[in-house]
Design an enzyme around this catalytic site. Sequence first.
Site, PDB file in Angstrom:
ATOM      1  N   HIS A   1      30.698  51.169  31.292  1.00  0.00           N
ATOM      2  CA  HIS A   1      29.618  50.535  30.517  1.00  0.00           C
ATOM      3  C   HIS A   1      28.228  50.968  30.988  1.00  0.00           C
ATOM      4  O   HIS A   1      27.281  50.180  30.926  1.00  0.00           O
ATOM      5  CB  HIS A   1      29.772  49.008  30.579  1.00  0.00           C
TER       6      HIS A   1
ATOM      7  N   HIS B   1      25.353  41.510  35.241  1.00  0.00           N
ATOM      8  CA  HIS B   1      24.634  42.218  36.304  1.00  0.00           C
ATOM      9  C   HIS B   1      23.331  41.523  36.695  1.00  0.00           C
ATOM     10  O   HIS B   1      22.384  42.166  37.131  1.00  0.00           O
ATOM     11  CB  HIS B   1      24.310  43.647  35.877  1.00  0.00           C
TER      12      HIS B   1
ATOM     13  N   GLU C   1      34.066  47.274  39.910  1.00  0.00           N
ATOM     14  CA  GLU C   1      34.177  46.819  38.520  1.00  0.00           C
ATOM     15  C   GLU C   1      35.544  47.131  37.916  1.00  0.00           C
ATOM     16  O   GLU C   1      35.882  46.603  36.856  1.00  0.00           O
ATOM     17  CB  GLU C   1      33.092  47.481  37.656  1.00  0.00           C
TER      18      GLU C   1
ATOM     19  N   HIS D   1      32.080  54.336  41.242  1.00  0.00           N
ATOM     20  CA  HIS D   1      30.646  54.632  41.315  1.00  0.00           C
ATOM     21  C   HIS D   1      29.970  53.781  42.367  1.00  0.00           C
ATOM     22  O   HIS D   1      30.410  52.676  42.671  1.00  0.00           O
ATOM     23  CB  HIS D   1      29.926  54.522  39.976  1.00  0.00           C
TER      24      HIS D   1
END
Length: 279
Positions: A12, A59, A239, A192
């Site tokens: 995303h 977030h 995530e 990431h």
Amino acid sequence: MAQIVGAITTSHVPAIGRAIDKGLQDDPYWKPFFDGFPPVRKWLAEVRPDVAVMVYNDHGLNFFLDRMPTFALGAAPEYRNADEGWGIPTVPPFKGDPALSWHMIESLVAEEFDLVTCQEMLVDHAFTIPMALLWPDLRWPVRTVPVVVNTVQSPLPSASRCYKLGEAIGRAIESWDAEERVVVIGTGGLSHQLDGQRAGFINKAFDRRFMDSLIDDPKWATQYSTLDLVELVGTQGVELLMWLVARGALNGKVRRLHSNYHIPISNTASALMLMENRG
Ligand code: DHB
Ligand code: FE
């Protein structure tokens, strides 16, 4: 009774929203990423789900560090995107499905998942970007139920707990007395890291193994603690817990209908998977 048709799991990265806005889908940097989506859109057009249960991590938009639920579920009639300080273009509001939300809340709390229930909720890029990738005309044909998992502030829920949440979500949806088709969408990952000395860290071998595991051995990743996962896939790579929740909701045999993996988009190993639920 409601039927879970399948799960879609995808990254995303906010930069995708900018690329959509600027029409860069055929740009050499973006093409290998956007080319992953047409088969999933085709499947959605065929299966025509009525509702999307969106499993994602907020977030810092709806929940900030001062109040951070481990799990939260939206029960609003409508959800809106809000600018997060990046100048992200806003998208049309998303219809909720309070009846399914409340059924899920009842069922999950009865199963001892004591989540925060939200009758108002803003949704961030982790919700809006996958929706825009799956329905690029932005005319959302589904009602939505947001499920938020904390991956922002320690301590995070374990992989094992997330998988169990997914299983409980699956039971909740399938016990909903409505003739509706539901797709479960999990957004985030894969590997990431955006900050610190390891910024830019990606672990292709792990990502690949993880994607394969979801088909035949979905509890494989639950052997890892969240700290293990941070080491293996990066501080934001955790995530991938969203993928575990989404997969957990599929109750039986699962068939991989499509997947795509492309490194990097921004700082992220971007990945996409479509899993059919064979019941
Ligand atoms: C990036 C990835 C994310 O998952 C996110 O939430 C924000 C930024 C990135 O790679 O830029
Ligand atoms: Fe993210």
